[in-house]
Design an enzyme around this catalytic site. Structure first.
Site, PDB file in Angstrom:
ATOM      1  N   LYS A   1      31.948  50.514  28.368  1.00 45.91           N
ATOM      2  CA  LYS A   1      32.986  51.544  28.273  1.00 45.91           C
ATOM      3  C   LYS A   1      32.496  52.720  27.443  1.00 45.91           C
ATOM      4  CE  LYS A   1      36.812  48.255  28.421  1.00 45.91           C
ATOM      5  NZ  LYS A   1      37.923  47.670  27.677  1.00 45.91           N
TER       6      LYS A   1
ATOM      7  N   GLU B   1      33.929  35.055  29.659  1.00 44.75           N
ATOM      8  CA  GLU B   1      34.316  35.950  28.578  1.00 44.75           C
ATOM      9  C   GLU B   1      34.569  35.182  27.275  1.00 44.75           C
ATOM     10  OE1 GLU B   1      36.313  39.853  30.138  1.00 44.75           O
ATOM     11  OE2 GLU B   1      37.818  38.746  29.025  1.00 44.75           O
TER      12      GLU B   1
ATOM     13  N   HIS C   1      25.518  26.828  53.727  1.00 44.18           N
ATOM     14  CA  HIS C   1      24.627  27.452  54.706  1.00 44.18           C
ATOM     15  C   HIS C   1      24.022  28.747  54.179  1.00 44.18           C
ATOM     16  CE1 HIS C   1      25.756  24.577  57.909  1.00 44.18           C
ATOM     17  NE2 HIS C   1      26.804  24.446  57.105  1.00 44.18           N
TER      18      HIS C   1
HETATM   19  O1  PA5 Z   1      40.651  38.819  28.870  1.00 41.72           O
HETATM   20  C1  PA5 Z   1      40.660  39.989  28.508  1.00 41.72           C
HETATM   21  O2  PA5 Z   1      41.142  40.317  27.408  1.00 41.72           O
HETATM   22  C2  PA5 Z   1      40.129  41.117  29.360  1.00 41.72           C
HETATM   23  O3  PA5 Z   1      39.449  40.688  30.473  1.00 41.72           O
HETATM   24  C3  PA5 Z   1      41.272  41.988  29.821  1.00 41.72           C
HETATM   25  O4  PA5 Z   1      42.188  41.219  30.528  1.00 41.72           O
HETATM   26  C4  PA5 Z   1      40.810  43.161  30.680  1.00 41.72           C
HETATM   27  O5  PA5 Z   1      39.766  43.843  30.060  1.00 41.72           O
HETATM   28  C5  PA5 Z   1      41.960  44.107  30.927  1.00 41.72           C
HETATM   29  O6  PA5 Z   1      42.477  44.587  29.718  1.00 41.72           O
HETATM   30  P1  PA5 Z   1      43.915  45.204  29.616  1.00 41.72           P
HETATM   31  O7  PA5 Z   1      44.902  44.189  30.019  1.00 41.72           O
HETATM   32  O8  PA5 Z   1      44.037  45.605  28.171  1.00 41.72           O
HETATM   33  O9  PA5 Z   1      43.953  46.397  30.527  1.00 41.72           O
END
Ligand code: PA5
Length: 437
Positions: free
Chosen positions: A423, A288, A309
């Site tokens: 989303k 990310e 394996h």
């Molecule tokens: O690192 C990030 O910002 C994302 O992966 C969030 O952790 C994830 O989308 C969850 O978001 P939230 O904590 O707002 O529900």
């Protein structure tokens, strides 16, 4: 040495001393951008000082919550997705027995929700919650993420039916933004115990906030040792400008050199299955943070020797697009010996007198040598053992290296604009108001 160490002897034929020396300036510039908070995403750098700045009141409050809830819950449901659950799960699963269960524990057994929309998953979860006492933490930085919101609505209804509305409220802890979001509003209205996720800490960097600390403490692990490990690694990462002494800088340098030479995939490997979720947390952290603008190393993971394996063939002889980073555990926490068998029908008496760790370490070395022969660069990260202190070090090391590496790549390592695309489609398909077209 009670600290993590990088070993790069298996990189020699892939990275020259000149290449390392040439990239040094760039690594230090990226580190300077990070610690001086002058780069992209600099409003999300609260994690850099988190371990040392964490207030004792928060630790005390978490411990109080554990004392209040642990005696009345055999299960603790952590509702969250991505950075709002992976860090806690990584630490808990690294420390707990592979065969831990929800029976006969001094602390609740932690289970997870809000990370899937599978109907069967929630049906099975509710069936289990029918027959166990439980409490929960609902965790969302934005407070608006669909998956945890759906899970919370389902489980909250179950909890209220089981205990009554006001007793249920005492079993709920909300961890979210200080001011905004649906979860913030619900927690306020219902009077839930709450913790704040600092504004300047993004989800995937939030494991050392209550997001990770509360579930980890609830599972019975020592969060002060975890924080101490992170503090000690912070000291090394932020103060040393010598690549040989600062593992985060060396890691960032190595992965960027390899990436520029066409190694587009990094496989994080362990030889200890408890570390599987460390890999899952790491994949989110790096995927990310770096995967944007058409750039970034693809983070992948394997658990050895299991996956030797299944995927060993590809790593040995498939397309040469990867490098490997092995997390190597020096000392196990427990001992198991191989019993003697004079008949030796299985032919493994040559292993008598060796510990399983010795055998596993030889499997590790044998694998590394084979993969290097097959043309795959291998970096080894040696950790002394798997405990809270070492995991705190490892978490901070990976976070700091991620910031440096992301800046070297030229991206903003602290945003995640691409996560919104699915989303929008999902909301439109489901008819969410405001997303009709
Ligand atoms: O690192 C990030 O910002 C994302 O992966 C969030 O952790 C994830 O989308 C969850 O978001 P939230 O904590 O707002 O529900």
């Amino acid at each position: 040495m009670n600290t993590i160490r990088l070993h790069k002897e298996h990189l020699q034929q892939f990275i020259s001393a000149e290449e390392l020396s040439d990239i040094r300036k760039e690594v230090l510039a990226a580190k300077q951008t990070l610690v001086s908070c002058t780069g992209k995403g600099n409003d999300f750098l609260g994690w850099i000082d988190l371990p040392q700045d964490l207030s004792p009141e928060i630790i005390k409050s978490i411990k109080n919550d554990v004392s209040a809830l642990a005696p009345k819950a055999s299960l603790f449901v952590v509702i969250g997705i991505g950075g709002s659950y992976l860090g806690a799960r990584a630490v808990i699963e690294a420390l707990q027995s592979e065969f831990a269960s929800m029976e006969n524990n001094s602390h609740p057994y932690v289970i997870y929700a809000g990370h899937t929309l599978s109907e069967d998953y929630y049906h099975q979860l509710l069936q289990m919650l029918d027959t166990h006492d439980y409490a929960l933490a609902v965790i969302s930085k934005s407070g608006t993420t669909t998956e945890p919101a759906v899970a919370f609505r389902i489980i909250k209804a179950h909890l209220e039916q089981k205990y009554g509305k006001s007793a249920a409220a005492e079993r709920i802890i909300a961890i979210t933004d200080a001011r905004r979001g649906a979860l913030h509003d619900i927690a306020k209205q219902e009077g839930y115990r709450s913790y704040v996720i600092p504004d300047n800490v993004g989800g995937r960097f939030s494991v050392l906030t209550p997001v990770g600390l509360l579930p980890i403490a609830m599972a019975g692990y020592d969060i002060e040792k975890l924080i101490k490990g992170a503090c000690d690694m912070r000291e090394i990462c932020t103060t040393s400008d010598t690549l040989e002494e600062n593992p985060a800088l060396m890691y960032a340098a190595i992965r960027n050199i390899l990436y520029r030479k066409g190694r587009k995939v990094e496989i994080l490997e362990n030889f200890v299955p408890n570390l599987k979720y460390i890999s899952e947390w790491w994949k989110q952290l790096y995927g990310e943070s770096e995967g944007k603008e058409g750039k970034g190393i693809l983070p992948h993971s394997l658990s050895f020797t299991t996956d030797l394996h299944s995927m060993g063939q590809y790593v040995q002889e498939g397309e040469r697009l990867m490098f490997e980073t092995v997390i190597s555990v020096a000392q196990p926490r427990h001992q198991v010996t191989i019993p003697s068998d004079p008949q030796n029908l299985d032919g493994i008496n040559y292993l008598l007198g060796k510990t399983l760790t010795e055998i596993n370490h030889n499997a590790e070395l044998g694998t590394i040598l084979a993969h290097v022969d097959g043309g795959v660069p291998v970096l080894r990260i040696e950790i002394p053992t798997v405990d809270e202190y070492v995991l705190g070090q490892l978490i901070y090391f990976f976070e700091f290296a991620c910031g440096v590496s992301g800046y070297m790549l030229g991206v903003n390592p602290f945003d995640q604009p691409g996560v919104e695309a699915y989303k929008k489609n999902m909301f439109r398909l489901l008819g969410k108001p405001g997303y009709e077209k």
